[in-house]
Design a protein around this motif. Structure first.
Motif, short mmCIF file in Angstrom:
data_model
loop_
_atom_site.label_atom_id
_atom_site.label_comp_id
_atom_site.label_asym_id
_atom_site.label_seq_id
_atom_site.Cartn_x
_atom_site.Cartn_y
_atom_site.Cartn_z
N GLY A 48 0.79 -1.22 0.00
CA GLY A 48 0.00 0.00 0.00
C GLY A 48 0.82 1.26 0.00
O GLY A 48 0.30 2.36 0.23
N GLY A 49 2.12 1.15 -0.29
CA GLY A 49 2.99 2.31 -0.33
C GLY A 49 2.99 2.98 -1.69
O GLY A 49 2.24 2.62 -2.59
N GLN A 50 3.89 3.94 -1.83
CA GLN A 50 3.96 4.71 -3.06
C GLN A 50 5.42 4.93 -3.46
O GLN A 50 6.33 4.81 -2.64
N LEU A 51 5.61 5.28 -4.73
CA LEU A 51 6.93 5.56 -5.28
C LEU A 51 7.03 7.05 -5.56
O LEU A 51 6.16 7.61 -6.25
N LEU A 52 8.06 7.70 -5.04
CA LEU A 52 8.31 9.12 -5.29
C LEU A 52 9.54 9.25 -6.18
O LEU A 52 10.52 8.51 -6.00
N PHE A 53 9.50 10.19 -7.12
CA PHE A 53 10.58 10.37 -8.09
C PHE A 53 11.07 11.81 -8.08
O PHE A 53 10.26 12.75 -8.05
N CYS A 54 12.39 12.01 -8.16
CA CYS A 54 12.91 13.38 -8.25
C CYS A 54 14.19 13.43 -9.07
O CYS A 54 14.95 12.46 -9.15
N GLY A 55 14.42 14.57 -9.70
CA GLY A 55 15.62 14.81 -10.49
C GLY A 55 15.58 16.24 -11.02
O GLY A 55 14.54 16.90 -10.95
N PHE A 106 13.07 19.07 -2.94
CA PHE A 106 12.60 17.68 -2.93
C PHE A 106 12.52 17.12 -1.51
O PHE A 106 11.58 16.39 -1.18
N ALA A 107 13.47 17.47 -0.67
CA ALA A 107 13.47 16.96 0.71
C ALA A 107 12.20 17.36 1.44
O ALA A 107 11.60 16.55 2.17
N ARG A 108 11.76 18.59 1.25
CA ARG A 108 10.56 19.06 1.94
C ARG A 108 9.34 18.25 1.49
O ARG A 108 8.47 17.90 2.29
N GLN A 109 9.27 17.94 0.21
CA GLN A 109 8.14 17.13 -0.28
C GLN A 109 8.22 15.69 0.24
O GLN A 109 7.19 15.09 0.55
N SER A 129 24.18 16.42 -6.88
CA SER A 129 23.16 17.46 -6.81
C SER A 129 22.70 17.65 -5.37
O SER A 129 22.16 16.71 -4.76
N PRO A 130 22.89 18.84 -4.78
CA PRO A 130 22.55 19.02 -3.36
C PRO A 130 21.11 18.70 -3.02
O PRO A 130 20.83 18.12 -1.96
N ASN A 131 20.16 19.04 -3.91
CA ASN A 131 18.76 18.78 -3.58
C ASN A 131 18.42 17.30 -3.66
O ASN A 131 17.53 16.82 -2.96
N ILE A 132 19.13 16.56 -4.49
CA ILE A 132 18.93 15.11 -4.56
C ILE A 132 19.51 14.44 -3.32
O ILE A 132 18.89 13.54 -2.72
N LEU A 133 20.69 14.85 -2.92
CA LEU A 133 21.30 14.29 -1.71
C LEU A 133 20.44 14.60 -0.48
O LEU A 133 20.26 13.73 0.39
N ALA A 134 19.89 15.82 -0.42
CA ALA A 134 19.02 16.16 0.71
C ALA A 134 17.76 15.32 0.71
O ALA A 134 17.26 14.90 1.77
N ALA A 135 17.21 15.04 -0.49
CA ALA A 135 16.01 14.19 -0.58
C ALA A 135 16.31 12.78 -0.11
O ALA A 135 15.49 12.16 0.59
N LEU A 136 17.47 12.25 -0.47
CA LEU A 136 17.84 10.91 -0.03
C LEU A 136 17.98 10.85 1.49
O LEU A 136 17.51 9.90 2.13
N ARG A 137 18.58 11.88 2.08
CA ARG A 137 18.72 11.90 3.54
C ARG A 137 17.35 11.98 4.21
O ARG A 137 17.10 11.31 5.22
#
Length: 199
Positions: A48-55, A106-109, A129-137
């Motif tokens: 019942g989860g979801q997949l989130l995508f960013c780039g 992306f991290a905020r989302q 990419s700083p925003n990608i690394l922040a999203a992963l964290r």
């Protein structure tokens, strides 16, 4: 048959791309990363989860493309799958960018929408990419599975990813072409695992 300079350049470009894809096909690490991504995605969706995508840039286009293939359909008709591209809402992106800085878009989302057991697909050809690394964290902090797409160098992404596809190339367009094939393969295998049908 003689070839023109333009024709020769076209052939060379296609052969360079084919060489990267051949290297991916022969690389056990690439194949294992893709398989791990499929397994993590299928497990999340079944629960019942979801997949989130960013780039960013071309990788944002990949994020939207793959989410679209899953929500709509890929190879055949079946129920839609829960996939969200974090790259599409201009009001959210500009609000976060204005209030918190672009590094947090992306991290905020992820913090707002992600849940334990969900999956984050994070795409960065450089791996820096700083925003990608922040999203992963942020995804790690939420207990989400983290899946990374990058190039041969890897940048800072591999330690932040449960599975990290490192396309064996250092030129951005070639890395993106490897990501495109991997993304389509993942969408097809997720669809087939969740909704098998007779050939």
């Amino acid at each position: 048959m003689s070839t023109t300079p333009l024709d020769a350049e076209i052939g060379s470009a296609i052969r360079r791309s084919a060489a990267v894809l051949q290297a991916m096909a022969e690389d056990a690490g690439c194949r294992a990363a893709i398989a791990g991504m499929v397994e993590a995605s299928v497990a999340a969706l079944r629960a019942g989860g979801q997949l989130l995508f960013c780039g960013n840039g071309g990788s944002a286009a990949d994020a939207q493309h793959w989410a679209g293939e899953l929500v709509s359909r890929f190879m055949y008709d079946r129920p839609g799958l829960a996939a969200i591209a974090l790259t599409t809402d201009s009001s959210i992106l500009t609000a976060i960018g204005n209030d918190y800085g672009y590094e947090r878009v992306f991290a905020r989302q992820v913090e707002a929408l992600g849940r334990q057991g969900d999956v984050l697909f994070a795409i960065s050809t450089s791996g820096r990419s700083p925003n990608i690394l922040a999203a992963l964290r942020a995804a790690r902090a939420k207990g989400m599975a983290t899946l990374g797409f990058t190039g041969a160098a890897g940048g800072e992404m591999p330690p932040l990813c449960d599975h990290c596809l490192r396309v064996p190339a250092t030129v951005t367009p070639l890395i993106q072409e490897g990501h495109a094939v991997a993304g389509h393969t993942i969408c097809a295998l997720i669809e087939r695992q969740l909704f098998p049908r007779e050939a």
